[in-house]
Design a protein around this motif. Structure first.
Motif, mmCIF file in Angstrom:
data_model
loop_
_atom_site.group_PDB
_atom_site.id
_atom_site.type_symbol
_atom_site.label_atom_id
_atom_site.label_comp_id
_atom_site.label_asym_id
_atom_site.label_seq_id
_atom_site.Cartn_x
_atom_site.Cartn_y
_atom_site.Cartn_z
ATOM 1 N N ASP A 27 55.448 96.692 22.674
ATOM 2 C CA ASP A 27 56.663 96.104 23.253
ATOM 3 C C ASP A 27 57.892 96.315 22.366
ATOM 4 N N GLY A 28 57.726 97.073 21.278
ATOM 5 C CA GLY A 28 58.834 97.363 20.379
ATOM 6 C C GLY A 28 58.969 96.385 19.233
ATOM 7 N N ALA A 29 58.135 95.349 19.202
ATOM 8 C CA ALA A 29 58.164 94.386 18.108
ATOM 9 C C ALA A 29 57.494 94.994 16.875
ATOM 10 N N ILE A 30 57.856 94.477 15.710
ATOM 11 C CA ILE A 30 57.257 94.909 14.449
ATOM 12 C C ILE A 30 56.347 93.796 13.952
ATOM 13 N N LEU A 31 55.158 94.157 13.545
ATOM 14 C CA LEU A 31 54.208 93.211 12.974
ATOM 15 C C LEU A 31 54.169 93.450 11.475
ATOM 16 N N GLN A 32 54.462 92.417 10.689
ATOM 17 C CA GLN A 32 54.411 92.510 9.228
ATOM 18 C C GLN A 32 53.401 91.494 8.720
ATOM 19 N N ILE A 33 52.420 91.978 7.974
ATOM 20 C CA ILE A 33 51.432 91.103 7.361
ATOM 21 C C ILE A 33 51.772 91.003 5.880
ATOM 22 N N ILE A 34 51.981 89.773 5.413
ATOM 23 C CA ILE A 34 52.237 89.521 4.002
ATOM 24 C C ILE A 34 51.071 88.674 3.477
ATOM 25 N N PRO A 35 50.886 88.571 2.192
ATOM 26 C CA PRO A 35 49.722 87.832 1.676
ATOM 27 C C PRO A 35 49.595 86.392 2.167
ATOM 28 N N THR A 36 50.701 85.763 2.534
ATOM 29 C CA THR A 36 50.661 84.354 2.929
ATOM 30 C C THR A 36 50.792 84.126 4.429
ATOM 31 N N GLY A 37 50.862 85.196 5.233
ATOM 32 C CA GLY A 37 50.989 84.981 6.668
ATOM 33 C C GLY A 37 51.300 86.223 7.466
ATOM 34 N N ILE A 38 51.649 85.980 8.718
ATOM 35 C CA ILE A 38 51.930 87.042 9.688
ATOM 36 C C ILE A 38 53.334 86.827 10.225
ATOM 37 N N ARG A 39 54.094 87.937 10.334
ATOM 38 C CA ARG A 39 55.446 87.871 10.872
ATOM 39 C C ARG A 39 55.560 88.840 12.040
ATOM 40 N N GLN A 40 56.138 88.379 13.144
ATOM 41 C CA GLN A 40 56.426 89.235 14.289
ATOM 42 C C GLN A 40 57.941 89.290 14.431
ATOM 43 N N ILE A 41 58.505 90.479 14.290
ATOM 44 C CA ILE A 41 59.939 90.669 14.444
ATOM 45 C C ILE A 41 60.161 91.265 15.826
ATOM 46 N N ARG A 42 60.707 90.473 16.738
ATOM 47 C CA ARG A 42 60.890 90.933 18.115
ATOM 48 C C ARG A 42 62.076 91.878 18.225
ATOM 49 N N LYS A 43 62.128 92.610 19.336
ATOM 50 C CA LYS A 43 63.220 93.560 19.552
ATOM 51 C C LYS A 43 64.586 92.891 19.532
ATOM 52 N N ASP A 44 64.644 91.620 19.947
ATOM 53 C CA ASP A 44 65.926 90.907 19.970
ATOM 54 C C ASP A 44 66.307 90.347 18.595
ATOM 55 N N GLY A 45 65.436 90.606 17.576
ATOM 56 C CA GLY A 45 65.725 90.177 16.216
ATOM 57 C C GLY A 45 65.126 88.831 15.837
ATOM 58 N N LYS A 46 64.630 88.089 16.805
ATOM 59 C CA LYS A 46 64.010 86.799 16.493
ATOM 60 C C LYS A 46 62.686 87.024 15.775
ATOM 61 N N VAL A 47 62.359 86.124 14.862
ATOM 62 C CA VAL A 47 61.157 86.256 14.051
ATOM 63 C C VAL A 47 60.223 85.083 14.322
ATOM 64 N N ASN A 48 58.972 85.398 14.639
ATOM 65 C CA ASN A 48 57.912 84.395 14.722
ATOM 66 C C ASN A 48 57.076 84.561 13.466
#
Length: 64
Positions: A27-48
């Motif tokens: 869907d164009g989102a970026i998934l970033q895994i860091i040692p302490t968690g998971i980050r989803q950067i959506r196409k609209d720039g919002k971060v979960n």
């Protein structure tokens, strides 16, 4: 061949922590895994972001 690399200034990635894994989702989102968690950067720039109790040392994903 024929691939091009483009530098971006604000990808939404957290550059203050080490990255275990990064993936582009279908869907164009970026998934970033860091040692302490998971980050989803959506196409609209919002971060979960989700925090984990333990430390992540390995990760993989599919396009979804």
């Amino acid at each position: 061949m024929g691939e091009k690399v483009t530098e971006v200034q604000d990808s939404g990635l957290d550059l203050t922590k080490p990255t275990v894994y990064v993936s582009l989702l279908e869907d164009g989102a970026i998934l970033q895994i860091i040692p302490t968690g998971i980050r989803q950067i959506r196409k609209d720039g919002k971060v979960n972001q989700w925090q984990t109790e333990g430390k992540i040392v390995k990760a993989t994903s599919n396009s979804r």
